[in-house]
Scaffold this active site. Structure first.
Site, PDB file in Angstrom:
ATOM      1  N   SER A   1      -5.004 -14.006   1.549  1.00  0.00           N
ATOM      2  CA  SER A   1      -6.047 -13.279   0.836  1.00  0.00           C
ATOM      3  C   SER A   1      -6.202 -13.655  -0.619  1.00  0.00           C
ATOM      4  O   SER A   1      -5.332 -13.948  -1.390  1.00  0.00           O
ATOM      5  CB  SER A   1      -5.391 -11.662   0.904  1.00  0.00           C
TER       6      SER A   1
ATOM      7  N   TYR B   1       0.903  -1.404   0.065  1.00  0.00           N
ATOM      8  CA  TYR B   1      -0.091  -0.053  -0.128  1.00  0.00           C
ATOM      9  C   TYR B   1       0.893   1.317  -0.171  1.00  0.00           C
ATOM     10  O   TYR B   1       1.646   1.560   1.020  1.00  0.00           O
ATOM     11  CB  TYR B   1      -0.817   0.005   1.317  1.00  0.00           C
TER      12      TYR B   1
ATOM     13  N   GLY C   1     -12.571   1.407   5.336  1.00  0.00           N
ATOM     14  CA  GLY C   1     -11.360   2.579   5.244  1.00  0.00           C
ATOM     15  C   GLY C   1     -12.117   3.807   5.129  1.00  0.00           C
ATOM     16  O   GLY C   1     -13.399   4.033   5.406  1.00  0.00           O
TER      17      GLY C   1
ATOM     18  N   ASN D   1     -19.824   4.191   9.882  1.00  0.00           N
ATOM     19  CA  ASN D   1     -19.537   2.978   9.619  1.00  0.00           C
ATOM     20  C   ASN D   1     -19.574   1.953  10.713  1.00  0.00           C
ATOM     21  O   ASN D   1     -20.163   0.655  10.586  1.00  0.00           O
ATOM     22  CB  ASN D   1     -18.023   2.452   8.862  1.00  0.00           C
TER      23      ASN D   1
ATOM     24  N   PRO E   1     -16.602  -4.044   1.720  1.00  0.00           N
ATOM     25  CA  PRO E   1     -17.832  -4.354   2.255  1.00  0.00           C
ATOM     26  C   PRO E   1     -18.637  -3.238   1.674  1.00  0.00           C
ATOM     27  O   PRO E   1     -19.829  -3.558   1.524  1.00  0.00           O
ATOM     28  CB  PRO E   1     -17.864  -4.155   3.778  1.00  0.00           C
TER      29      PRO E   1
ATOM     30  N   LYS F   1     -23.869   7.233  -2.938  1.00  0.00           N
ATOM     31  CA  LYS F   1     -23.347   8.567  -3.408  1.00  0.00           C
ATOM     32  C   LYS F   1     -23.228   8.614  -5.062  1.00  0.00           C
ATOM     33  O   LYS F   1     -23.213   9.856  -5.499  1.00  0.00           O
ATOM     34  CB  LYS F   1     -22.199   8.972  -2.444  1.00  0.00           C
TER      35      LYS F   1
ATOM     36  N   TRP G   1     -12.572  -7.443   2.503  1.00  0.00           N
ATOM     37  CA  TRP G   1     -12.482  -6.160   2.144  1.00  0.00           C
ATOM     38  C   TRP G   1     -13.391  -5.787   1.337  1.00  0.00           C
ATOM     39  O   TRP G   1     -14.177  -6.528   0.562  1.00  0.00           O
ATOM     40  CB  TRP G   1     -10.911  -5.942   1.668  1.00  0.00           C
TER      41      TRP G   1
END
Length: 336
Positions: A152, A54, A285, A295, A207, A216, A205
């Protein structure tokens, strides 16, 4: 905040975890990133997920700075290894013994900790023997640099083979980190049953489908300024496949469901993921602290069968559930 066991292990983690993919060191400036982590801690999140790739290691450094001074025993810190880091030369990627052993040391230094609670293979490495990978992970555990091992986006077959080797090596292989949300359900038919059999929990990851499930993004309208769809540092590329009218029109049909429950669209999306008993945590995130607080209100929400049926009906035409889409790059340098 409610807590769950990570798979069949004794490790308790917050059912909503904070992740910094595409944010720390990239989309979000340092001070804003630190504020988001402080908010996560304030609302009861104890589980933090990152990866060396990342922002090419910068995200780990930002997270390490943000968590400095916190009681280490009260946190669960997760990171990953696989994708290219540094200059991306021949041994700067993959799951070889060399890359794993060098990467764990780099991650620990950037995170400012002596160990991570969970060290994850970020994808399956087709170029390295699985035995070599699992033996290297076993040494990482025995050296006290990681307490548990996870992966993962591994297939059901890869999970079974990796878990069998982990049992032989007597190391705790406890988790898988897949993409999972109302629209992307590819793990349900094969990965989840295999994981339930093996005692592996999902730490999922996206969600909220990278913001699409907040509602939006409107059909026929330009993306809101400052949203991930406008992020030229990588975010826009990751979300563009979802920004079509068929998907966006289906998502808008979820608004009445959320309204009836007194939830935001984002809270409904996170709560939906947490209804799956094989999910140990949902990673969220944020680019602003208020998104974290919003959240987290999904923790502990229970959705009855009628609500789940309404959700399925709203998005049924755009659900992706093809198990073959759980896959890793054939070469470790191909990470698009």
């Amino acid at each position: 905040m409610e807590f769950r066991n990570l798979g069949r292990s004794g490790l308790r983690i917050s059912e909503i975890a904070y992740g910094n993919w595409l944010t720390h060191g990239s989309q979000v400036e340092r001070e804003q990133a630190l504020a988001c982590v402080r908010e996560a801690l304030d609302v009861g999140i104890t589980t933090f997920d990152t990866a060396d790739v990342y922002a090419n290691t910068k995200a780990e450094s930002v997270l390490g700075e943000a968590l400095k001074g916190q009681r280490r025993e009260g946190l669960e810190i997760f990171t990953k290894v696989y994708f290219p880091t540094g200059p991306g030369e021949k041994n700067d990627h993959g799951l070889s013994r060399k890359h794993i052993m060098e990467s764990i040391n780099g991650s620990l230094s950037r995170l400012g900790t002596d160990y991570v609670d969970l060290y994850q293979a970020h994808r399956y490495d087709h170029d390295t023997p699985l035995e070599e990978t699992m033996e290297a992970f076993a040494d990482v555990v025995r050296q006290g640099k990681a307490l548990y091992i996870g992966v993962s986006e591994w297939t059901a077959d890869q999970l079974r083979r990796g878990h069998a080797l982990a049992r032989e090596l007597r190391i705790p292989f406890v988790s898988n980190q897949p993409q999972y949300n109302m629209l992307w359900r590819v793990i349900e038919s094969e990965v989840v049953p295999a994981s339930e059999e093996l005692g592996i929990g999902q730490v999922v990851w996206s969600p909220i489908a990278q913001g699409v499930l907040t509602g939006k993004y409107k059909p026929g309208a330009a993306p809101p300024p400052g949203s991930r769809a406008t992020d030229e540092k990588g975010g826009a590329n990751m979300i563009e496949h979802l920004l079509n009218d068929k998907v966006l029109e289906s998502v808008q049909q979820l608004q009445p469901v959320a309204d009836d429950l007194g939830l935001t669209m984002a809270q409904l999306a996170v709560a939906w993921v947490l209804q799956n008993p094989n999910v140990s945590a949902a990673i969220v995130g944020a680019s602003r602290p208020e998104q974290v607080r919003d959240n987290v209100r999904a923790s502990g929400v229970r959705l009855d069968s009628d609500v789940l049926a309404r959700i399925d009906k709203a998005v049924e035409s755009v659900i992706q559930n093809d198990a073959s889409l759980t896959r890793s790059p054939r070469r470790t340098r191909d990470f698009s």
